[in-house]
Design a protein around this motif. Structure first.
Motif, PDB file in Angstrom:
ATOM      1  N   ASN A   2       0.840  -1.193   0.000  1.00  0.00           N
ATOM      2  CA  ASN A   2       0.000   0.000   0.000  1.00  0.00           C
ATOM      3  C   ASN A   2       0.877   1.244   0.000  1.00  0.00           C
ATOM      4  O   ASN A   2       2.009   1.234   0.504  1.00  0.00           O
ATOM      5  N   ILE A   3       0.347   2.331  -0.550  1.00  0.00           N
ATOM      6  CA  ILE A   3       1.063   3.606  -0.574  1.00  0.00           C
ATOM      7  C   ILE A   3       0.659   4.414   0.663  1.00  0.00           C
ATOM      8  O   ILE A   3      -0.527   4.675   0.883  1.00  0.00           O
ATOM      9  N   LYS A   4       1.666   4.790   1.463  1.00  0.00           N
ATOM     10  CA  LYS A   4       1.407   5.559   2.672  1.00  0.00           C
ATOM     11  C   LYS A   4       2.169   6.890   2.616  1.00  0.00           C
ATOM     12  O   LYS A   4       3.129   7.015   1.863  1.00  0.00           O
ATOM     13  N   THR A   5       1.724   7.830   3.458  1.00  0.00           N
ATOM     14  CA  THR A   5       2.354   9.147   3.468  1.00  0.00           C
ATOM     15  C   THR A   5       2.682   9.555   4.900  1.00  0.00           C
ATOM     16  O   THR A   5       2.081   9.040   5.862  1.00  0.00           O
ATOM     17  N   SER A   6       3.661  10.445   5.007  1.00  0.00           N
ATOM     18  CA  SER A   6       4.017  10.994   6.312  1.00  0.00           C
ATOM     19  C   SER A   6       4.681  12.351   6.099  1.00  0.00           C
ATOM     20  O   SER A   6       5.187  12.632   5.012  1.00  0.00           O
ATOM     21  N   GLN A   7       4.683  13.194   7.170  1.00  0.00           N
ATOM     22  CA  GLN A   7       5.388  14.460   7.098  1.00  0.00           C
ATOM     23  C   GLN A   7       5.765  14.914   8.507  1.00  0.00           C
ATOM     24  O   GLN A   7       5.076  14.597   9.477  1.00  0.00           O
ATOM     25  N   GLU A   8       6.916  15.594   8.601  1.00  0.00           N
ATOM     26  CA  GLU A   8       7.375  16.098   9.887  1.00  0.00           C
ATOM     27  C   GLU A   8       8.293  17.299   9.658  1.00  0.00           C
ATOM     28  O   GLU A   8       8.881  17.442   8.583  1.00  0.00           O
ATOM     29  N   ARG A   9       8.416  18.126  10.669  1.00  0.00           N
ATOM     30  CA  ARG A   9       9.283  19.291  10.595  1.00  0.00           C
ATOM     31  C   ARG A   9      10.681  18.919  11.078  1.00  0.00           C
ATOM     32  O   ARG A   9      10.838  18.234  12.093  1.00  0.00           O
ATOM     33  N   LYS A  10      11.711  19.395  10.347  1.00  0.00           N
ATOM     34  CA  LYS A  10      13.094  19.069  10.668  1.00  0.00           C
ATOM     35  C   LYS A  10      13.948  20.339  10.619  1.00  0.00           C
ATOM     36  O   LYS A  10      13.527  21.368  10.103  1.00  0.00           O
ATOM     37  N   ASP A  11      15.193  20.212  11.100  1.00  0.00           N
ATOM     38  CA  ASP A  11      16.181  21.305  11.079  1.00  0.00           C
ATOM     39  C   ASP A  11      15.620  22.570  11.723  1.00  0.00           C
ATOM     40  O   ASP A  11      15.864  23.693  11.260  1.00  0.00           O
ATOM     41  N   LEU A  12      14.862  22.398  12.800  1.00  0.00           N
ATOM     42  CA  LEU A  12      14.205  23.555  13.413  1.00  0.00           C
ATOM     43  C   LEU A  12      15.183  24.436  14.194  1.00  0.00           C
ATOM     44  O   LEU A  12      14.858  25.577  14.541  1.00  0.00           O
ATOM     45  N   THR A  13      16.376  23.901  14.484  1.00  0.00           N
ATOM     46  CA  THR A  13      17.370  24.691  15.220  1.00  0.00           C
ATOM     47  C   THR A  13      18.509  25.178  14.335  1.00  0.00           C
ATOM     48  O   THR A  13      19.441  25.815  14.814  1.00  0.00           O
ATOM     49  N   GLY A  14      18.477  24.836  13.048  1.00  0.00           N
ATOM     50  CA  GLY A  14      19.539  25.275  12.133  1.00  0.00           C
ATOM     51  C   GLY A  14      19.799  24.243  11.046  1.00  0.00           C
ATOM     52  O   GLY A  14      19.390  23.077  11.143  1.00  0.00           O
ATOM     53  N   PHE A  15      20.472  24.673   9.971  1.00  0.00           N
ATOM     54  CA  PHE A  15      20.791  23.780   8.858  1.00  0.00           C
ATOM     55  C   PHE A  15      21.816  22.727   9.285  1.00  0.00           C
ATOM     56  O   PHE A  15      22.725  22.998  10.092  1.00  0.00           O
ATOM     57  N   VAL A  16      21.682  21.532   8.715  1.00  0.00           N
ATOM     58  CA  VAL A  16      22.729  20.504   8.815  1.00  0.00           C
ATOM     59  C   VAL A  16      23.630  20.717   7.597  1.00  0.00           C
ATOM     60  O   VAL A  16      23.373  20.213   6.500  1.00  0.00           O
ATOM     61  N   THR A  17      24.658  21.503   7.769  1.00  0.00           N
ATOM     62  CA  THR A  17      25.435  21.993   6.615  1.00  0.00           C
ATOM     63  C   THR A  17      26.220  20.916   5.885  1.00  0.00           C
ATOM     64  O   THR A  17      26.623  21.115   4.743  1.00  0.00           O
ATOM     65  N   ASP A  18      26.482  19.770   6.529  1.00  0.00           N
ATOM     66  CA  ASP A  18      27.220  18.708   5.839  1.00  0.00           C
ATOM     67  C   ASP A  18      26.301  17.651   5.256  1.00  0.00           C
ATOM     68  O   ASP A  18      26.748  16.585   4.835  1.00  0.00           O
ATOM     69  N   GLY A  19      25.008  17.920   5.197  1.00  0.00           N
ATOM     70  CA  GLY A  19      24.044  16.959   4.670  1.00  0.00           C
ATOM     71  C   GLY A  19      23.731  17.194   3.208  1.00  0.00           C
ATOM     72  O   GLY A  19      24.006  18.259   2.638  1.00  0.00           O
ATOM     73  N   LEU A  20      23.133  16.179   2.560  1.00  0.00           N
ATOM     74  CA  LEU A  20      22.776  16.262   1.145  1.00  0.00           C
ATOM     75  C   LEU A  20      21.727  17.340   0.906  1.00  0.00           C
ATOM     76  O   LEU A  20      21.795  18.077  -0.080  1.00  0.00           O
ATOM     77  N   TYR A  21      20.756  17.441   1.831  1.00  0.00           N
ATOM     78  CA  TYR A  21      19.692  18.426   1.632  1.00  0.00           C
ATOM     79  C   TYR A  21      20.254  19.841   1.526  1.00  0.00           C
ATOM     80  O   TYR A  21      19.903  20.609   0.635  1.00  0.00           O
ATOM     81  N   TYR A  22      21.144  20.198   2.434  1.00  0.00           N
ATOM     82  CA  TYR A  22      21.718  21.546   2.420  1.00  0.00           C
ATOM     83  C   TYR A  22      22.514  21.789   1.137  1.00  0.00           C
ATOM     84  O   TYR A  22      22.440  22.868   0.537  1.00  0.00           O
ATOM     85  N   ARG A  23      23.288  20.790   0.689  1.00  0.00           N
ATOM     86  CA  ARG A  23      24.079  20.958  -0.537  1.00  0.00           C
ATOM     87  C   ARG A  23      23.167  21.174  -1.746  1.00  0.00           C
ATOM     88  O   ARG A  23      23.421  22.039  -2.587  1.00  0.00           O
ATOM     89  N   LEU A  24      22.100  20.374  -1.840  1.00  0.00           N
ATOM     90  CA  LEU A  24      21.160  20.540  -2.955  1.00  0.00           C
ATOM     91  C   LEU A  24      20.495  21.915  -2.914  1.00  0.00           C
ATOM     92  O   LEU A  24      20.307  22.570  -3.947  1.00  0.00           O
ATOM     93  N   LEU A  25      20.138  22.332  -1.703  1.00  0.00           N
ATOM     94  CA  LEU A  25      19.448  23.609  -1.558  1.00  0.00           C
ATOM     95  C   LEU A  25      20.348  24.765  -1.986  1.00  0.00           C
ATOM     96  O   LEU A  25      19.907  25.709  -2.643  1.00  0.00           O
TER      97      LEU A  25
END
Length: 664
Positions: free
Chosen positions: A137-160
């Motif tokens: 089955n296809i399921k969904t989820s969502q949550e808030r992250k990086d609420l205290t600052g960017f994770v600068t060595d992560g893939l998300y920050y580099r892409l952004l």
């Protein structure tokens, strides 16, 4: 020692010695050239296989990158929508992608909170959204992250920050799906979301299993050779040895022996080849590396083809031993002839003895032939010596011509029992056949390389590309006419076969021709998914028109354009002459390459069409919002007017109450 030898021994030693030298020189020269040509052709073939593998994998990866790119172009326009509407549209898109492409384990994305939450004032913090398979089955989820600052060595920050699309390096992925077996090796095609101001507002991507790429290590034409796939940072994605999967290239047994840094070659996307020693094959191997440009990313992958030299030289070794056996048989037969002759001429005259001494030294002077003046044993011996001189001279001349590469030299055997002559002819015929096979392979390899360049030249303009393909193919095949048909499936309710390019007598012909999916020979070949070869062409099927009038062709060949079991169209070739099997095999390989290019072109067209539809929907939505805003402003003005009039009525009533006569 030689002075005490008998004539018989001398004839055996010197005549056989001369023959062995001629044989050795001829065989050595021929084998050397054949082996060199075979190795060079095998290297070109390995390079071609590497390029073909790279094109096949590029088509698959480009499709996944194109899907991610299309999702990004669609989703990034949702940033201005109300929360409920945005979530509904983004989840519907992500679910549709998972349903349409079951090979994806998950579709995920993140929004920067500052662009979707008016109460959020920081430039960091994101809303992470995930859509994934769970127990079918296809399921969904969502949550808030990086609420205290960017994770600068992560893939998300580099892409952004980089604002680019990237195919991530392989990683181990625990599948959510019940059908998956434990941990998978996966990658993520990802793309940065950009708003109208050019600012990065989030990232979108997919989790894609690499399991299907493990099958690409097999190269059909090799029994021992195989292919492997490496990511941009040198991680082995697919290898014949499964223990090397997800390991660095430095784990390859021949890595440290290379003069070139293989990791740097893969990282920069170079096309290179090496010859090195491999302990896996216990001998030298040929390694060909071809780059794979992944979408619009600047981090290419690479595919490698490794072939042991032993496999390259197997065929020439078989030819070598066959020729050695033929030579030995010829030498044995020659020895028998010499023994018989030597026994008959032991007591011959001095002149005969002198001539035989010259022959024993390898000197064959045709001006010193014996005069035959009797029919007795001596005369017969003299006649035999003369014949022997003639035949040896002819065979030596013939062997020399073969050694010089003249495989069309004329030669006639002395008779049915001339075993040496027959052996030489068999040797010549074997060499001719080897050269013919080599020429055919070279023709096919050069053709595949030529059309590989054509297929890459104008893939965005399918009409021009089809015309270029068929015009070059007619010339390269040396036939009289050809056409290329593609399936037109733009309207799912009206699919048909369309003639996209035709060529005849050095003139381009763009013919508006439509063929239904269930009629005609072209449709039949596409339905059966195999080529049709007609030696009896139906009446009125096709005619060839030239300045001399009209003529009916002798053969028609129709080859379907197929890739991974899917048919995209067909090639139709018309000729006055028979089309040989090796040319048909070449056309089948070329048809697969053409199908790959057509597939990529259709994917690009579909992606562009989806993007245009998305933009149109966004514009309609903006128009509806503007109309609603105007209606609200009009309603507010009406309410204010009613309040004002109501207040006027109340004031009048109050004045009337104050002015009533009966008021105290």
């Amino acid at each position: 020692m030689f002075k005490n030898m008998t004539i018989k021994k001398k004839m055996i030693i010197f005549i056989l010695g001369l023959t062995v030298i001629i044989y050795s020189v001829t065989l050595g020269y021929t084998i050397y050239n054949l082996r060199s040509d075979a190795i060079n052709e095998a290297k070109k073939l390995a390079d071609t296989y590497a390029s073909d593998k790279a094109n096949d994998i590029k088509a698959k990866l480009d499709e996944d990158m194109a899907i991610t790119r299309a999702m990004a172009l669609i989703v990034q326009d949702y940033v201005t929508l109300p929360t409920n509407e945005r979530e509904e549209m983004q989840f519907r898109l992500m679910k549709n992608i998972l349903a349409e492409y079951p090979k994806y384990e998950a579709v995920w994305m993140s929004w920067q909170l500052q662009y979707i939450d008016t109460a959020w004032t920081n430039n960091y913090g994101r809303l992470s959204i995930n859509c994934y398979w769970d127990n079918g089955n296809i399921k969904t989820s969502q949550e808030r992250k990086d609420l205290t600052g960017f994770v600068t060595d992560g893939l998300y920050y580099r892409l952004l920050m980089d604002k680019e699309e990237v195919l991530t390096e392989p990683y181990e992925f625990d599948s959510y799906d019940v059908d998956a077996d434990g941990t998978l090796l996966a990658v993520s095609p990802t793309k940065t979301l950009i708003n109208e101001a050019g600012e990065p507002i989030g990232v979108i991507g997919t989790d894609m299993s690499l399991e299907e790429y493990s099958k690409m290590t097999v190269v059909e034409d090799y029994q021992q050779g195989y292919a492997f796939l490496a990511s941009n940072n040198g991680t082995i994605v697919a290898h014949k040895n499964l223990k090397l999967t997800n390991k660095p290239l430095s784990k390859l047994d021949y890595y440290d022996q290379l003069d070139t840094d293989l990791l740097e070659v893969v990282k920069t996307g170079e096309a290179v080849s090496f010859t090195t020693y491999s302990s896996e094959f216990n001998g030298d191997v040929y390694l060909s590396i071809a780059p794979i440009a992944v979408g619009r990313s600047d981090a290419p992958w690479s595919v490698g083809i490794i072939v042991p030299y032993s496999e390259i030289t197997d065929s020439i070794n078989a030819t070598f031993w066959f020729m050695i056996i033929v030579a030995i048989i010829g030498l044995l037969l020659l020895t028998a002839v010499i023994l018989k002759i030597s026994n008959d001429i032991v007591s011959s005259l001095m002149k005969t003895s002198t001539i035989l001494k010259d022959i024993s030294k390898g000197e064959i002077n045709m001006e010193n032939k014996l005069d035959v003046d009797s029919k007795n044993q001596l005369g017969q011996m003299s006649q035999s010596v003369n014949v022997l001189m003639d035949e040896l001279n002819k065979k030596a001349s013939f062997s020399k011509l073969i050694g010089e590469g003249n495989l069309e030299a004329d030669f006639e055997v002395a008779g049915e029992n001339d075993m040496l002559g027959h052996s030489l002819l068999e040797m010549r015929n074997s060499l001719k056949q080897a050269e013919k096979d080599s020429s055919r392979r070279r023709w096919a390899n050069e053709g595949l390389a030529k059309f590989a360049e054509i297929l890459q030249s104008d893939a965005d303009n399918l009409d021009a590309l089809c015309n270029d393909i068929i015009s070059n193919l007619v010339r390269y095949m040396d036939i009289i006419q050809g056409g290329i048909f593609l399936i037109n499936d733009e309207d799912e309710n009206d699919k048909y076969i369309e003639l996209k390019g035709a060529y005849a007598y050095d003139r381009k012909k763009w013919i508006d021709k439509r063929i239904e999916m269930n009629e005609g020979l072209v449709a039949q070949a596409m339905l059966e998914q195999k080529y049709l070869y007609l030696r009896e062409v139906p009446e009125d099927y096709v005619n060839i028109t030239s300045g001399l009038g009209e003529a009916k062709p002798n053969v028609v060949l129709i080859v379907p354009l197929m890739l991974n079991g899917e048919v995209f169209g067909a090639l139709e070739l018309v000729s006055f002459n028979e089309i040989e099997d090796y040319r048909i095999q070449f056309l089948e390989k070329l048809a697969e390459n053409i199908a790959s290019t057509v597939s990529s072109a259709k994917i690009n067209y579909t992606t562009k069409k989806l993007l245009e539809q998305s933009k149109l929907q966004a514009e309609e939505l903006k128009g509806q919002e503007e109309e609603m805003r105007q209606n609200m402003e009009e309603l507010q003005a009406t309410q204010e007017e009613m309040i004002r009039k109501e207040q006027e009525y109340l004031d009048k009533i109050k004045k009337l109450e104050e002015n009533r006569p009966d008021k105290d």
